[in-house]
Design a protein around this motif. Structure first.
Motif, PDB file in Angstrom:
ATOM      1  N   MET A   1      -0.021  13.739 -23.891  1.00 47.41           N
ATOM      2  CA  MET A   1       0.015  14.589 -22.636  1.00 47.41           C
ATOM      3  C   MET A   1      -0.667  13.764 -21.373  1.00 47.41           C
ATOM      4  N   MET A   2      -0.114  13.830 -20.466  1.00 45.45           N
ATOM      5  CA  MET A   2      -0.526  13.560 -18.916  1.00 45.45           C
ATOM      6  C   MET A   2      -1.358  14.346 -18.363  1.00 45.45           C
ATOM      7  N   LYS A   3      -2.651  13.980 -18.198  1.00 47.29           N
ATOM      8  CA  LYS A   3      -3.338  15.054 -17.296  1.00 47.29           C
ATOM      9  C   LYS A   3      -3.823  14.368 -15.911  1.00 47.29           C
ATOM     10  N   LYS A   4      -3.569  15.096 -14.916  1.00 52.37           N
ATOM     11  CA  LYS A   4      -3.771  14.605 -13.406  1.00 52.37           C
ATOM     12  C   LYS A   4      -5.325  14.568 -13.114  1.00 52.37           C
ATOM     13  N   PHE A   5      -5.734  13.522 -12.496  1.00 52.06           N
ATOM     14  CA  PHE A   5      -7.201  13.357 -12.147  1.00 52.06           C
ATOM     15  C   PHE A   5      -7.268  13.019 -10.665  1.00 52.06           C
ATOM     16  N   LEU A   6      -6.255  12.689  -9.961  1.00 49.71           N
ATOM     17  CA  LEU A   6      -6.332  12.195  -8.629  1.00 49.71           C
ATOM     18  C   LEU A   6      -5.210  12.404  -7.789  1.00 49.71           C
ATOM     19  N   ASP A   7      -5.258  12.940  -6.637  1.00 45.03           N
ATOM     20  CA  ASP A   7      -4.459  13.045  -5.563  1.00 45.03           C
ATOM     21  C   ASP A   7      -4.628  12.350  -4.373  1.00 45.03           C
ATOM     22  N   LEU A   8      -3.953  11.336  -4.035  1.00 43.82           N
ATOM     23  CA  LEU A   8      -4.017  10.752  -2.900  1.00 43.82           C
ATOM     24  C   LEU A   8      -3.207  11.102  -1.670  1.00 43.82           C
ATOM     25  N   GLY A   9      -2.522  12.213  -1.975  1.00 45.28           N
ATOM     26  CA  GLY A   9      -2.017  12.738  -0.573  1.00 45.28           C
ATOM     27  C   GLY A   9      -0.575  12.121  -0.501  1.00 45.28           C
ATOM     28  N   ARG A  10      -0.050  12.615   0.545  1.00 43.16           N
ATOM     29  CA  ARG A  10       1.267  12.288   1.105  1.00 43.16           C
ATOM     30  C   ARG A  10       1.342  10.747   1.385  1.00 43.16           C
ATOM     31  N   GLN A  11       2.332   9.983   0.734  1.00 40.42           N
ATOM     32  CA  GLN A  11       2.131   8.517   0.896  1.00 40.42           C
ATOM     33  C   GLN A  11       3.669   8.098   1.262  1.00 40.42           C
ATOM     34  N   PRO A  12       3.739   6.889   2.126  1.00 44.21           N
ATOM     35  CA  PRO A  12       5.176   6.478   2.268  1.00 44.21           C
ATOM     36  C   PRO A  12       5.358   5.288   1.111  1.00 44.21           C
ATOM     37  N   ILE A  13       6.427   4.461   1.041  1.00 42.85           N
ATOM     38  CA  ILE A  13       6.901   3.559   0.455  1.00 42.85           C
ATOM     39  C   ILE A  13       6.114   2.238   0.971  1.00 42.85           C
ATOM     40  N   ALA A  14       5.066   1.918   0.188  1.00 44.33           N
ATOM     41  CA  ALA A  14       4.026   0.851   0.583  1.00 44.33           C
ATOM     42  C   ALA A  14       4.422  -0.480   1.299  1.00 44.33           C
ATOM     43  N   ASN A  15       5.631  -0.826   0.631  1.00 43.70           N
ATOM     44  CA  ASN A  15       6.291  -2.090   1.281  1.00 43.70           C
ATOM     45  C   ASN A  15       7.114  -1.974   2.263  1.00 43.70           C
ATOM     46  N   ALA A  16       7.504  -0.824   2.745  1.00 42.37           N
ATOM     47  CA  ALA A  16       8.651  -0.691   3.808  1.00 42.37           C
ATOM     48  C   ALA A  16       7.939  -0.602   4.820  1.00 42.37           C
ATOM     49  N   TYR A  17       8.176  -1.863   5.677  1.00 46.49           N
ATOM     50  CA  TYR A  17       7.505  -2.006   7.003  1.00 46.49           C
ATOM     51  C   TYR A  17       8.698  -1.230   8.045  1.00 46.49           C
ATOM     52  N   LEU A  18       8.433  -0.736   8.919  1.00 44.37           N
ATOM     53  CA  LEU A  18       9.406   0.045   9.993  1.00 44.37           C
ATOM     54  C   LEU A  18       9.482  -0.729  11.344  1.00 44.37           C
ATOM     55  N   THR A  19      10.736  -0.519  11.881  1.00 48.80           N
ATOM     56  CA  THR A  19      10.972  -0.581  13.271  1.00 48.80           C
ATOM     57  C   THR A  19      10.799   0.975  13.805  1.00 48.80           C
ATOM     58  N   LYS A  20      10.540   1.099  15.401  1.00 49.83           N
ATOM     59  CA  LYS A  20      10.148   2.403  15.960  1.00 49.83           C
ATOM     60  C   LYS A  20      11.606   3.402  15.498  1.00 49.83           C
ATOM     61  N   GLU A  21      12.678   2.695  15.274  1.00 51.94           N
ATOM     62  CA  GLU A  21      13.854   3.559  15.038  1.00 51.94           C
ATOM     63  C   GLU A  21      13.741   4.296  13.653  1.00 51.94           C
ATOM     64  N   ASP A  22      12.970   3.739  12.723  1.00 51.58           N
ATOM     65  CA  ASP A  22      13.007   3.911  11.416  1.00 51.58           C
ATOM     66  C   ASP A  22      11.927   5.201  11.202  1.00 51.58           C
ATOM     67  N   PHE A  23      11.234   5.338  12.014  1.00 55.29           N
ATOM     68  CA  PHE A  23      10.082   6.353  12.133  1.00 55.29           C
ATOM     69  C   PHE A  23      10.722   7.893  11.429  1.00 55.29           C
TER      70      PHE A  23
END
Ligand code: DWN
Length: 385
Positions: A1-23
């Protein structure tokens, strides 16, 4: 059974670099982390589909540092020394071919789902399958190429939705007597360094030797040996063979002593992560002057988004990767520029987004007179040389 121990909050896709139009349409998810009591595996609770991450213009090049180029050359040499120059190797997750290129074209076959990289290694002359690693792909590869002496996979199996399924598929392509060699960032080092930034969407799992051993056994393998590696802030190289036999693995005892099999260890880690956030913010808010970041890493995406660090604290990020330059970092939208565009004369502090290359960066930036800031093993200001 999986037990939660950490919450790092709201996160984007880490390797998805954006232009201003993508924001406006940026995708976010909640980065929560849990521990499986049975396998002892640490995993993200909300996992992102591989197709959304490993896209056809995936930006991370494994050869983007001398450190990793040397590492893969050494890995290839080690394999040839142990198994002979005629060894037949299948690499899973071959990226830009930095490991592959050390082998004869007719001796090595690759799997790489990111089509930009698969095309690159196919053009280099290495047969590359641009698909995700599955049992049916393993059967296809075996049918077309025969089975392999060695399956090598670096920083890849922990990216897969199921490590167990990945091992089962590897079982199918390995000769009897063949060896699986896999490298991944180690949970032991993550705990030791409070390196919570190894947790992001591309790492649905972080492996310890303990969880690796449990999953390997279930898939019909035995761990033969393990080596500690310095790369990526502390990784393992694990050797495994088909079948059931005993080998003394010292790292397993070390992990038992450190409590990697116990939920309470991860609860303590979560407390340290929260302290790390407060301390890092305190340093960045307190230093004054101009702070920039070195390396638009997937890891720093976790740090910046978890700690709420944006361009009011970090003016810009420098990175050598062409595909990242001129874009903005995920979530907090810090501009990314090339090293040539940046002028460090008015920079007082450099945050080490790529802290795992401190030695290489120090060597390159000998003329920088300010200080480095790191969050590993704890938030700290370091001299530049
Ligand atoms: O598992 C993964 C690892 C192996 O690589 C992937 N999921 C994604 C990626 O993670 P990362 O982005 O945290 O990896 P690195 O290797 O720490 O990234 C370093 C970045 O810094 C690259 O974009 C290159 C850049 N860099 C630079 O601009 N100047 C690196 C060095 C050494 C430099 O001098």
């Amino acid at each position: 059974m999986m037990k939660k121990f950490l919450d790092l909050g709201r996160q984007p896709i880490a390797n998805a670099y954006l232009t201003k139009e993508d924001f406006a349409n940026e995708f976010f998810y909640n980065l929560e982390v849990g521990f499986d009591e049975e396998t002892k595996l640490v995993s993200l609770i909300n996992q992102i589909k591989p197709e959304k991450m490993f896209v056809d213009d995936y930006p991370y090049h494994s050869s983007s540092s001398s450190t990793m180029k040397n590492h893969f050359k050494e890995a290839a040499q080690t394999i040839k020394t142990i198994f002979g120059n005629d060894v037949r190797v299948l690499e899973i997750g071959s990226n830009d071919g930095v490991f592959l290129k050390n082998f004869d074209k007719n001796k090595a076959v690759a799997v790489e789902p990111c089509k930009n990289f698969a095309q690159m290694t196919n053009e280099m002359g290495y047969r590359t399958y641009d698909e995700f690693w599955t049992e049916s792909l393993a059967e296809k590869i075996c049918g077309e190429n025969g089975s392999f002496d060695v399956v090598y996979s670096a920083n890849c199996l922990c990216h897969m939705p199921s490590v167990f399924d990945a091992y089962k598929a590897i079982f199918k392509v390995l000769k009897s007597g063949g060896t699986l060699i896999s490298e991944c960032p180690s949970m032991f080092s993550v705990l030791k360094n409070t390196a919570y930034d190894q947790l992001y969407n591309e790492h649905p799992h972080l492996l310890s030797l303990t969880s690796t051993n449990n999953l390997l056994k279930e898939a019909g393998f035995s761990m033969i040996n393990s080596t500690d590696l310095e790369c990526h802030g502390g990784s393992y190289r694990v050797f495994a063979g088909k079948g059931n036999y005993f080998a003394q693995i010292d790292g397993l005892d070390k992990e038992k002593l450190a409590g990697l099999h116990e939920f309470s260890t991860y609860e303590r880690f979560a407390q340290k992560v929260e302290k790390s956030k407060t301390l890092l913010r305190g340093i960045l808010e307190g230093v004054g002057g101009k702070t920039i970041s070195y390396g638009a890493t997937a890891k720093s995406s976790t740090v910046f988004n978890y700690c709420g660090i944006d361009s009011s604290l970090i003016s810009y990020i420098v990175d050598t990767t062409k595909e990242k330059q001129g874009k903005f970092s995920p979530g907090v939208h810090i501009p990314i520029i090339s090293r040539e565009e940046a002028n460090f004369d008015d920079v007082s502090h450099i945050f080490l987004g790529a802290w795992n290359y401190l030695k290489e960066i120090r060597e390159k930036e000998k003329t920088f007179n300010g200080n480095f800031i790191t969050h590993v093993p704890f938030p700290n200001i370091l001299p530049s040389a």
